[in-house]
Scaffold this active site. Structure first.
Site, PDB file in Angstrom:
ATOM      1  N   HIS A 101      53.744  20.952 105.563  1.00 54.23           N
ATOM      2  CA  HIS A 101      54.419  20.022 105.260  1.00 54.23           C
ATOM      3  C   HIS A 101      53.740  19.060 104.214  1.00 54.23           C
ATOM      4  CE1 HIS A 101      51.508  18.092 108.067  1.00 54.23           C
ATOM      5  NE2 HIS A 101      51.588  16.754 107.331  1.00 54.23           N
ATOM      6  N   HIS A 105      50.748  16.825  97.498  1.00 54.86           N
ATOM      7  CA  HIS A 105      49.997  18.197  97.650  1.00 54.86           C
ATOM      8  C   HIS A 105      50.193  18.613  98.873  1.00 54.86           C
ATOM      9  CE1 HIS A 105      47.380  15.491  99.815  1.00 54.86           C
ATOM     10  NE2 HIS A 105      46.718  16.532 100.605  1.00 54.86           N
TER      11      HIS A 105
END
Length: 192
Positions: free
Chosen positions: A44, A130
């Site tokens: 995630h 990221h």
């Protein structure tokens, strides 16, 4: 009556990585990945780590998130491998985001506002788009590994923001969805 300490939940706001993106990326990641890999099902984007919240704080946060207009759904493209804090003293290996990064940053700003309005302290660090792939127990240089890494080729639609509960235990953390906030449907023909 005040909330009991064991009523606290460890929370964060995130965006799940789609199944198709997980499959595409897992096929491209080098077989030897430095550090302890994150399980694919846990992949995630963390928009905002919150930490412990009592039931009152949690409900206020859910209300704030649901009242936030995060805008229309959009597509992101994964790009290159990188490391935090830097390639010579790495603790985290990640995949960065190219196209769509600015939209993730806007969503993170809105999530931050919802968190602060719910009474939590502001996050001093700037959001970095990221996906964490692995964590290294001790800092080490992975500069050579990163030089050999190829650019990733995968994309996904960002359709929702999720408030997760994170439960630590032996092995990897377990994430439970507390609340989902869908983004508006993507406008036809409009590529952001």
């Amino acid at each position: 009556m005040p909330a009991l300490e064991n009523d606290q939940q460890r929370l964060f706001i995130g965006i799940p990585v789609s199944e198709s993106a997980r499959v595409a990326l897992s096929r491209q990641i080098p077989s030897f990945l430095p550090g302890k890999p994150s399980p694919l099902e846990n992949w995630h984007f963390t928009l905002r780590f919150i930490g412990n919240a009592d039931p009152v704080q949690r409900e206020k946060l859910i209300d704030n998130l649901r009242a936030t207009s995060f805008g229309p759904a959009f597509e992101i493209e994964f790009e290159t491998l990188g490391a935090f804090p830097n390639p010579r003293r790495s603790r985290v290996v990640w995949i960065g985001v190219g196209r769509g990064r600015e939209f993730l940053e806007k969503i993170a700003e809105k999530a931050e506002s919802a968190v602060v309005e719910a009474g939590f302290p502001a996050e001093p660090r700037k959001f970095s788009a990221h996906l964490t792939l692995s964590r290294l127990k001790h800092p080490e240089s992975i500069a050579e590994f990163l030089l050999k890494a190829q650019k990733m080729h995968a994309a996904m639609q960002v359709k929702e923001v999720i408030l997760y509960r994170s439960q630590m235990g032996s092995g990897h953390s377990r994430y439970t969805v507390i609340a989902r906030v869908p983004l508006e449907p993507e406008k036809r023909g409009a590529r952001q």
